[in-house]
Motif scaffolding. Structure first.
Motif, mmCIF file in Angstrom:
data_model
loop_
_atom_site.group_PDB
_atom_site.id
_atom_site.type_symbol
_atom_site.label_atom_id
_atom_site.label_comp_id
_atom_site.label_asym_id
_atom_site.label_seq_id
_atom_site.Cartn_x
_atom_site.Cartn_y
_atom_site.Cartn_z
ATOM 1 N N GLU B 28 2.898 36.264 -43.816
ATOM 2 C CA GLU B 28 1.727 36.921 -43.243
ATOM 3 C C GLU B 28 1.879 36.932 -41.720
ATOM 4 O OE1 GLU B 28 -2.184 36.048 -44.471
ATOM 5 O OE2 GLU B 28 -1.684 36.035 -46.603
ATOM 6 N N CYS B 29 1.419 38.005 -41.101
ATOM 7 C CA CYS B 29 1.404 38.040 -39.643
ATOM 8 C C CYS B 29 -0.046 38.012 -39.181
ATOM 9 C CB CYS B 29 2.091 39.294 -39.117
ATOM 10 S SG CYS B 29 1.074 40.764 -39.223
ATOM 11 N N CYS B 30 -0.249 37.815 -37.889
ATOM 12 C CA CYS B 30 -1.612 37.827 -37.361
ATOM 13 C C CYS B 30 -1.588 38.195 -35.882
ATOM 14 C CB CYS B 30 -2.301 36.475 -37.558
ATOM 15 S SG CYS B 30 -1.376 35.053 -36.973
ATOM 16 N N GLY B 31 -2.701 38.660 -35.398
ATOM 17 C CA GLY B 31 -2.810 39.021 -33.991
ATOM 18 C C GLY B 31 -4.254 39.324 -33.655
ATOM 19 N N LEU B 59 -3.403 45.115 -28.173
ATOM 20 C CA LEU B 59 -3.166 44.095 -29.198
ATOM 21 C C LEU B 59 -2.602 42.847 -28.549
ATOM 22 C CD1 LEU B 59 -1.405 46.335 -31.871
ATOM 23 C CD2 LEU B 59 -3.846 45.755 -31.709
ATOM 24 N N PHE B 60 -2.809 41.728 -29.187
ATOM 25 C CA PHE B 60 -2.214 40.478 -28.725
ATOM 26 C C PHE B 60 -1.579 39.807 -29.949
ATOM 27 C CE2 PHE B 60 -2.344 36.029 -27.145
ATOM 28 C CZ PHE B 60 -1.749 36.227 -25.906
ATOM 29 N N PRO B 61 -0.312 40.186 -30.252
ATOM 30 C CA PRO B 61 0.335 39.640 -31.448
ATOM 31 C C PRO B 61 0.511 38.132 -31.319
ATOM 32 C CG PRO B 61 1.559 41.515 -30.565
ATOM 33 C CD PRO B 61 0.566 41.122 -29.528
ATOM 34 N N LEU B 62 0.328 37.429 -32.419
ATOM 35 C CA LEU B 62 0.401 35.971 -32.408
ATOM 36 C C LEU B 62 1.402 35.484 -33.439
ATOM 37 C CD1 LEU B 62 -3.423 35.454 -32.100
ATOM 38 C CD2 LEU B 62 -1.757 34.525 -30.485
ATOM 39 N N VAL B 63 1.773 34.216 -33.300
ATOM 40 C CA VAL B 63 2.651 33.569 -34.276
ATOM 41 C C VAL B 63 1.772 32.949 -35.355
ATOM 42 C CG1 VAL B 63 4.276 31.667 -34.605
ATOM 43 C CG2 VAL B 63 4.425 33.118 -32.558
ATOM 44 N N ASN B 64 2.114 33.182 -36.625
ATOM 45 C CA ASN B 64 1.392 32.541 -37.719
ATOM 46 C C ASN B 64 1.712 31.046 -37.702
ATOM 47 O OD1 ASN B 64 0.263 31.647 -40.062
ATOM 48 N ND2 ASN B 64 1.347 33.061 -41.417
ATOM 49 N N ARG B 65 0.686 30.211 -37.438
ATOM 50 C CA ARG B 65 0.923 28.758 -37.315
ATOM 51 C C ARG B 65 0.964 28.044 -38.654
ATOM 52 N NH1 ARG B 65 2.842 28.492 -32.175
ATOM 53 N NH2 ARG B 65 1.382 29.422 -30.689
ATOM 54 N N ARG B 66 0.736 28.758 -39.757
ATOM 55 C CA ARG B 66 0.765 28.112 -41.077
ATOM 56 C C ARG B 66 2.214 28.009 -41.535
ATOM 57 N NH1 ARG B 66 -3.708 27.006 -44.615
ATOM 58 N NH2 ARG B 66 -2.231 26.382 -46.196
ATOM 59 N N GLU B 67 2.838 26.838 -41.343
ATOM 60 C CA GLU B 67 4.234 26.687 -41.706
ATOM 61 C C GLU B 67 4.405 26.271 -43.159
ATOM 62 O OE1 GLU B 67 5.831 24.075 -38.754
ATOM 63 O OE2 GLU B 67 5.966 25.681 -37.249
ATOM 64 N N ASP B 80 -4.510 29.372 -29.368
ATOM 65 C CA ASP B 80 -4.140 30.789 -29.449
ATOM 66 C C ASP B 80 -5.362 31.679 -29.215
ATOM 67 O OD1 ASP B 80 -1.463 30.318 -29.924
ATOM 68 O OD2 ASP B 80 -1.677 30.350 -32.102
ATOM 69 N N VAL B 81 -6.509 31.255 -29.753
ATOM 70 C CA VAL B 81 -7.742 32.032 -29.535
ATOM 71 C C VAL B 81 -8.051 32.085 -28.045
ATOM 72 C CG1 VAL B 81 -10.243 32.077 -29.916
ATOM 73 C CG2 VAL B 81 -8.699 31.566 -31.820
ATOM 74 N N ARG B 82 -7.891 30.937 -27.381
ATOM 75 C CA ARG B 82 -8.191 30.914 -25.943
ATOM 76 C C ARG B 82 -7.193 31.770 -25.161
ATOM 77 N NH1 ARG B 82 -11.029 25.320 -24.153
ATOM 78 N NH2 ARG B 82 -9.103 24.218 -24.608
ATOM 79 N N ALA B 83 -5.913 31.780 -25.621
ATOM 80 C CA ALA B 83 -4.903 32.626 -24.953
ATOM 81 C C ALA B 83 -5.264 34.103 -25.131
ATOM 82 C CB ALA B 83 -3.517 32.343 -25.526
ATOM 83 N N ALA B 84 -5.723 34.461 -26.323
ATOM 84 C CA ALA B 84 -6.119 35.850 -26.572
ATOM 85 C C ALA B 84 -7.320 36.222 -25.708
ATOM 86 C CB ALA B 84 -6.439 36.046 -28.057
ATOM 87 N N GLU B 85 -8.261 35.282 -25.573
ATOM 88 C CA GLU B 85 -9.442 35.559 -24.744
ATOM 89 C C GLU B 85 -9.053 35.739 -23.280
ATOM 90 O OE1 GLU B 85 -12.034 32.338 -25.779
ATOM 91 O OE2 GLU B 85 -12.899 33.439 -27.466
ATOM 92 N N SER B 164 0.100 47.316 -22.643
ATOM 93 C CA SER B 164 0.463 46.309 -21.639
ATOM 94 C C SER B 164 0.424 44.885 -22.170
ATOM 95 C CB SER B 164 -0.455 46.435 -20.427
ATOM 96 O OG SER B 164 -1.799 46.327 -20.829
ATOM 97 N N ALA B 165 -0.626 44.536 -22.906
ATOM 98 C CA ALA B 165 -0.745 43.152 -23.387
ATOM 99 C C ALA B 165 0.373 42.831 -24.356
ATOM 100 C CB ALA B 165 -2.088 42.927 -24.044
ATOM 101 N N GLN B 166 0.667 43.802 -25.228
ATOM 102 C CA GLN B 166 1.685 43.534 -26.227
ATOM 103 C C GLN B 166 3.059 43.387 -25.585
ATOM 104 O OE1 GLN B 166 2.019 46.353 -29.388
ATOM 105 N NE2 GLN B 166 3.140 44.891 -30.617
ATOM 106 N N GLU B 167 3.383 44.281 -24.621
ATOM 107 C CA GLU B 167 4.682 44.172 -23.987
ATOM 108 C C GLU B 167 4.819 42.848 -23.248
ATOM 109 O OE1 GLU B 167 4.837 47.657 -21.637
ATOM 110 O OE2 GLU B 167 5.337 48.967 -23.339
ATOM 111 N N ALA B 168 3.748 42.438 -22.567
ATOM 112 C CA ALA B 168 3.791 41.176 -21.842
ATOM 113 C C ALA B 168 4.011 40.018 -22.804
ATOM 114 C CB ALA B 168 2.485 40.982 -21.070
ATOM 115 N N HIS B 169 3.331 40.074 -23.945
ATOM 116 C CA HIS B 169 3.446 38.979 -24.918
ATOM 117 C C HIS B 169 4.825 38.984 -25.560
ATOM 118 C CE1 HIS B 169 1.869 35.870 -27.429
ATOM 119 N NE2 HIS B 169 2.241 36.507 -28.523
ATOM 120 N N ASP B 170 5.327 40.180 -25.922
ATOM 121 C CA ASP B 170 6.626 40.262 -26.582
ATOM 122 C C ASP B 170 7.745 39.787 -25.660
ATOM 123 O OD1 ASP B 170 5.416 41.230 -28.782
ATOM 124 O OD2 ASP B 170 6.037 43.311 -28.533
#
Lengths: 92, 172
Positions: B28-31, B59-67, B80-85, B164-170
């Protein structure tokens, strides 16, 4: 000086659209009790039916997660900021 | 019956969400969905503000933390929520909601989704079938937490600031 409780965006519609509210409180539990007494609709989103904080509700005193302090019994002093921060989970 | 809430998403950003979901398969992915909620424009107190469109602008793509079970669960930590905010605030936007994928499952919220959902947020779900993105839906939790209300996804023009946000994050 009271403590400030920061309300996250998704809960503001249930808290009179406030970004933050202020209370005189001695512990995190005390402040959250005052918050949900003032805004009763918040209770179901913050607490389970048996009164425990939901697993995806994170509470910080200043920048410290209360899970690493004394949980809801964490003492607070005038001027502290309590932040309610969401974590997000789901799946099929 | 009250009208459905609406979420405006450009074809480019919808495509970016689908690509992220396909790339993460079979996990699963998330963002985060960053944009503007226009409900503050409602002057008439009788209007149901949920019917006023929200527009997703980045968009602000995130890493799925459920390992432990990433194939059928996703997790976004408070950090991650705070980083997105923060990313949203830097662009004068706000976090409108979250997207995630359902690998080899329909784009319908599960009971697990409901139990863990916040009100107000838009929850976009993409079904990924055998690695290919399929249906994309959006949902909002009911006030009483009893279930989800479908949210209409409507196309909008491609925002210039959308990448812009996605490129910066990627680039990290």
């Amino acid at each position: 000086m009271p403590v400030k409780v920061m309300i996250p965006t998704p809960l503001r519609p249930y808290a009179g659209k406030h970004n933050s509210v202020e209370y005189k409180a001695a512990t995190v539990a005390d402040a959250l009790r005052q918050l949900t007494s003032q805004f009763n609709d918040l209770k179901r989103h913050l607490f389970t039916e048996d009164g425990k904080l939901r697993s995806f509700v994170n509470v910080y005193v200043n920048d410290e997660d209360i899970r690493y302090l004394a949980k809801e019994g964490t003492p607070i002093k005038d001027g502290d900021t309590i932040s309610i921060v969401p974590s997000i989970a789901g799946g099929d | 019956m009250s009208p459905s809430p609406r979420l405006w998403v450009s074809d480019v950003l919808a495509g970016n969400i689908r690509e992220h979901c396909a790339r993460a398969y079979p996990h699963e992915c998330c963002g985060a969905l960053l944009g503007r909620d226009l409900s503050f424009l409602a002057m008439d107190p009788d209007i149901d503000v949920r019917t006023i469109p929200r527009e997703v602008l980045a968009l602000f793509p995130l890493v799925n933390r459920r390992e432990d079970s990433p194939r059928n669960r996703f997790s976004v930590t408070a950090d991650d929520v705070r980083a997105a905010e923060r990313a949203a605030q830097e662009q004068s936007l706000e976090v409108l909601g979250w997207y995630h994928s359902h690998p080899d499952h329909p784009a319908r919220p599960s009971e697990y989704d409901r139990e863990h959902a916040w009100p107000w947020y838009s929850y976009v779900i993409v079904s990924v079938q055998a690695g290919s993105p399929a249906e994309m839906t959006s949902w909002r939790l009911a006030d009483d937490r009893s279930g989800f209300t479908p949210e209409l996804i409507e196309p909008m023009r491609d925002p210039a600031a959308g990448s812009s946000a996605q490129e910066a994050h990627d680039a990290r």
